[in-house]
Design an enzyme around this catalytic site. Structure first.
Site, short mmCIF file in Angstrom:
data_model
loop_
_atom_site.label_atom_id
_atom_site.label_comp_id
_atom_site.label_asym_id
_atom_site.label_seq_id
_atom_site.Cartn_x
_atom_site.Cartn_y
_atom_site.Cartn_z
N GLU A 219 -10.84 3.49 7.49
CA GLU A 219 -9.83 4.47 7.94
C GLU A 219 -10.63 5.63 8.57
O GLU A 219 -10.55 5.88 9.76
CB GLU A 219 -8.97 4.95 6.76
CG GLU A 219 -7.89 5.96 7.14
CD GLU A 219 -7.23 6.62 5.91
OE1 GLU A 219 -7.86 6.64 4.83
OE2 GLU A 219 -6.10 7.14 6.06
N HIS B 147 1.13 5.05 -2.22
CA HIS B 147 0.66 5.97 -3.26
C HIS B 147 1.89 6.61 -3.90
O HIS B 147 2.73 7.18 -3.19
CB HIS B 147 -0.22 7.06 -2.66
CG HIS B 147 -1.46 6.52 -1.99
ND1 HIS B 147 -2.68 6.50 -2.59
CD2 HIS B 147 -1.64 5.96 -0.77
CE1 HIS B 147 -3.58 5.96 -1.78
NE2 HIS B 147 -2.97 5.63 -0.65
N HIS C 251 -9.85 1.44 -0.19
CA HIS C 251 -9.64 2.11 1.09
C HIS C 251 -10.96 2.09 1.85
O HIS C 251 -11.99 2.53 1.32
CB HIS C 251 -9.23 3.57 0.89
CG HIS C 251 -7.80 3.80 0.54
ND1 HIS C 251 -7.21 3.27 -0.58
CD2 HIS C 251 -6.82 4.51 1.18
CE1 HIS C 251 -5.95 3.65 -0.64
NE2 HIS C 251 -5.67 4.39 0.43
N HIS D 189 0.84 -1.21 0.00
CA HIS D 189 0.00 0.00 0.00
C HIS D 189 0.87 1.25 0.00
O HIS D 189 1.35 1.70 1.05
CB HIS D 189 -0.91 -0.03 1.24
CG HIS D 189 -1.96 1.02 1.26
ND1 HIS D 189 -3.31 0.73 1.28
CD2 HIS D 189 -1.89 2.37 1.26
CE1 HIS D 189 -4.01 1.84 1.30
NE2 HIS D 189 -3.17 2.87 1.30
N ASP E 93 1.90 3.89 3.14
CA ASP E 93 0.86 4.77 2.61
C ASP E 93 1.48 5.95 1.82
O ASP E 93 1.54 5.90 0.60
CB ASP E 93 -0.04 5.29 3.76
CG ASP E 93 -1.46 5.62 3.33
OD1 ASP E 93 -1.81 5.38 2.17
OD2 ASP E 93 -2.22 6.12 4.18
N ASP E 94 1.94 6.98 2.53
CA ASP E 94 2.53 8.18 1.90
C ASP E 94 3.73 8.59 2.77
O ASP E 94 3.64 9.55 3.55
CB ASP E 94 1.50 9.33 1.88
CG ASP E 94 0.18 8.90 1.26
OD1 ASP E 94 0.10 8.81 0.03
OD2 ASP E 94 -0.77 8.64 2.02
N1 ADE Z 1 -4.65 9.07 -0.65
C1 ADE Z 1 -3.40 9.09 -0.22
N2 ADE Z 1 -3.31 8.67 1.05
C2 ADE Z 1 -4.57 8.37 1.43
C3 ADE Z 1 -5.15 7.89 2.64
N3 ADE Z 1 -4.41 7.62 3.73
N4 ADE Z 1 -6.48 7.72 2.67
C4 ADE Z 1 -7.23 7.98 1.59
N5 ADE Z 1 -6.74 8.43 0.44
C5 ADE Z 1 -5.41 8.63 0.36
ZN ZN Z 2 -3.72 4.88 1.13
#
Ligand code: ADE
Ligand code: ZN
Length: 328
Positions: free
Chosen positions: A195, A14, A192, A12, A273-274
């Site tokens: 969350e 992005h 997703h 996961h 994630d990011d």
């Molecule tokens: N896009 C990038 N990171 C995200 C996240 N944690 N939740 C939803 N969309 C995203």
């Molecule tokens: Zn994500």
């Protein structure tokens, strides 16, 4: 123990969300774009909450204009991943950002990303696969255009379809048409959920979209029946604990449910994630899991096996990566 070189599988990630701030700043400078407002005094991405995070993310992504920009981004991201021991990763790609979901333009972006991934595989032994991801807050119509791009380019490299973005907007069922199109094209599905939405959002993503994996999914913990359903159906969670703690889904690492989900028999994996947005790396996720839950080699071997079994890749690739995560 240092976890830096321990082999890792990440499901996961992005692609734009993994862009180092320095990389985005340099691109903005080249293009004479003023995006100073998205950084703090230290030069890191700055945002107040999840909604603001999404707009900072999209402002940073504005600097990525051409397939060549995405080639450079993919190279920079995979260098970071490989330096943290990642041997296999899957990345979310959004045709909305890559040519406005025009199929002809999308093919050029995808070719550039695959080319950079091939170079990284030859150089660092890291394997990348792509998952086209529609953006929930852009609405079902745009999602269909993304699904069309995904269906047109489905294959050994582009192996999945998913949905990210503002989870509180619309219902999973609004996107069922896009997921059906992707499924018919042979793509594997993830969404997703769980969350910003509660346990019901996880149940709905599984029942209304038919996904085999859930991005995050952690708030399933709020309903024991949903936890049981996930365990029974062997739905795999792409858990991103550092992201959840930084964005405030949980107040701290100790409160994070990853350990409780695992103990309840849910298949969990670990991702970033990011990473620069959340000041994390796969190494840091491992360090924090060791520190707060006492995880060690046994647990990390287990999540590697779970992640590889759930990876959206062909059998030959899976067998090759299995050799890379095998430890004697
Ligand atoms: N896009 C990038 N990171 C995200 C996240 N944690 N939740 C939803 N969309 C995203
Ligand atoms: Zn994500």
């Amino acid at each position: 123990m240092s976890w830096t070189t321990f082999p890792k599988v990440e499901l996961h990630l992005h692609l734009e969300g993994a862009a180092p701030p320095d990389f985005i700043r340099a691109l903005a400078k080249e293009k004479s774009m003023d995006i100073a407002g998205i950084f703090d005094a230290q030069g890191n991405y700055a945002y107040r909450d999840f909604t603001h995070f999404l707009s900072v993310y999209e402002a940073a992504t504005e600097t990525l204009k051409t397939p060549e920009d995405y080639h450079r981004l993919t190279r920079a991201v995979l260098e970071q991943s490989a330096a943290n021991g990642v041997v296999y990763a899957e990345t979310f790609l959004s045709p909305d950002f890559c040519g406005g979901s025009d199929v002809v333009a999308w093919r050029d972006y995808l070719a550039a990303i695959v080319d950079a991934a091939d170079e990284a595989e030859r150089r660092d032994g890291i394997t990348l696969r792509g998952i086209v991801t529609c953006i929930r807050h852009f609405g079902p119509e745009k999602a269909r255009a993304s699904a069309r791009c995904a269906a047109e380019t489905a294959g050994d490299w582009l192996t999945g379809f998913g949905i990210a973005g503002a989870e509180t907007m619309g219902e999973p069922g609004d996107f069922a048409y896009s997921f059906d199109m992707a499924r018919e094209a042979g793509l594997n599905l993830t969404a997703h959920a769980g969350e910003w939405g509660g346990a019901k959002s996880v149940r709905d993503a599984v029942s209304d979209l038919g996904v085999g994996r859930i991005g995050h999914g952690v708030r399933a913990i709020e309903d024991p029946e949903v936890v049981e359903m996930l365990a029974e159906r062997e739905v795999v969670l792409e858990v991103c604990p550092g992201s959840n703690v930084t964005l405030g889904v949980y107040p701290d690492w100790k409160s994070h449910p990853i350990q409780r989900l695992r103990e309840a028999g849910v298949k969990v994996t670990v991702s970033t994630d990011d990473p620069p947005f959340f000041h994390t790396t796969m190494t840091r996720e491992f360090e924090m899991l060791e520190k707060h839950f006492g995880w060690g080699e046994e647990e990390f071997d287990e999540i590697n096996q779970t992640a590889l079994a759930a990876a959206y890749c062909d059998p030959q690739t899976r067998a090759r990566v299995a050799e890379q995560i095998k430890r004697t």
